[in-house]
Design a protein around this motif. Structure first.
Motif, mmCIF file in Angstrom:
data_model
loop_
_atom_site.group_PDB
_atom_site.id
_atom_site.type_symbol
_atom_site.label_atom_id
_atom_site.label_comp_id
_atom_site.label_asym_id
_atom_site.label_seq_id
_atom_site.Cartn_x
_atom_site.Cartn_y
_atom_site.Cartn_z
ATOM 1 N N TYR A 1 -20.077 -69.808 33.399
ATOM 2 C CA TYR A 1 -20.562 -68.495 33.809
ATOM 3 C C TYR A 1 -21.853 -68.306 34.381
ATOM 4 C CZ TYR A 1 -15.939 -66.980 31.987
ATOM 5 O OH TYR A 1 -14.591 -67.008 31.970
ATOM 6 N N MET A 2 -22.461 -69.713 34.087
ATOM 7 C CA MET A 2 -23.979 -69.462 34.382
ATOM 8 C C MET A 2 -24.226 -69.231 36.045
ATOM 9 S SD MET A 2 -26.761 -72.284 33.568
ATOM 10 C CE MET A 2 -26.175 -73.477 34.738
ATOM 11 N N LYS A 3 -25.035 -68.224 36.225
ATOM 12 C CA LYS A 3 -25.170 -68.038 37.683
ATOM 13 C C LYS A 3 -26.273 -68.770 38.274
ATOM 14 C CE LYS A 3 -23.595 -63.432 37.512
ATOM 15 N NZ LYS A 3 -23.855 -61.795 37.888
ATOM 16 N N PHE A 4 -27.328 -69.371 37.706
ATOM 17 C CA PHE A 4 -28.434 -69.955 38.069
ATOM 18 C C PHE A 4 -28.607 -71.152 37.473
ATOM 19 C CE2 PHE A 4 -29.230 -65.403 38.105
ATOM 20 C CZ PHE A 4 -29.375 -65.070 39.387
#
Length: 137
Positions: free
Chosen positions: A134-137
Motif C-alpha cells: 500500500y505504499m504510495k511513495f
C-alpha cells in the motif's frame, strides 16, 4: 509480592505456564481457552540492572531514559510455549526453542522486549508486506 496473581490465577512458579500448557485457572482463561498475556502487574517498573545489551543500545539510539512503551511488555505463554504479544499484528510471537529462559521473570520480560523489537524490525513482520502493498511513495 507483586506479580503473583492475575485475575484470580495464582502464579506459583516462573515456569508454571510452561509445565502446565493448559493451566487455565481463572474463570476468564477457561472461558476464552487461553492464557491472558498480561499476567503481571503492568505498573511494575522494569529492573534496569537486568536490561540486555541490545535494549541498552536501543535506548541510546532512541534517546530514552527509560524503556518507554516497552515497560508494559511481558513474557506471556501461548499454548504452553513462551511468547510475547505483538499489538501491531494482534498476535503472539513465540520465543524460539533455541533461547534458554532464565529463572527470573524480570529477565524473561527483558528477553520478551528484545524479541518484540527484533521481530518488529525484521522483514518477517506482517506490516512490512502491508507497507510494500500500500505504499504510495
Amino acid at each position: 509480592m507483586a506479580g503473583t496473581q492475575y485475575r484470580g490465577s495464582e502464579i506459583k512458579d516462573v515456569d508454571q505456564f510452561l509445565k502446565d500448557a493448559d493451566g487455565l485457572e481463572s474463570e476468564r482463561e477457561k472461558e476464552i481457552g487461553q492464557h491472558i498475556g498480561y499476567r503481571y502487574d503492568v505498573n511494575l517498573v522494569p529492573d534496569y540492572n537486568r536490561i540486555t545489551p541490545f535494549l541498552t543500545k536501543y535506548m541510546e539510539v532512541m534517546g530514552w531514559d527509560d524503556l518507554n512503551w516497552l515497560e508494559d511488555v511481558h513474557m506471556g505463554y501461548e499454548e504452553g510455549a513462551p511468547a510475547v504479544f505483538d499489538r501491531n499484528n494482534n498476535g503472539w510471537v513465540r520465543v524460539p526453542d533455541t533461547i534458554e529462559l532464565p529463572d527470573n521473570q524480570q529477565d524473561r520480560d527483558m528477553i520478551a522486549r528484545e524479541l518484540l523489537i527484533k521481530f518488529q524490525m525484521s522483514d518477517r513482520h506482517p506490516l512490512v508486506n502491508l507497507r510494500k502493498a500500500y505504499m504510495k511513495f
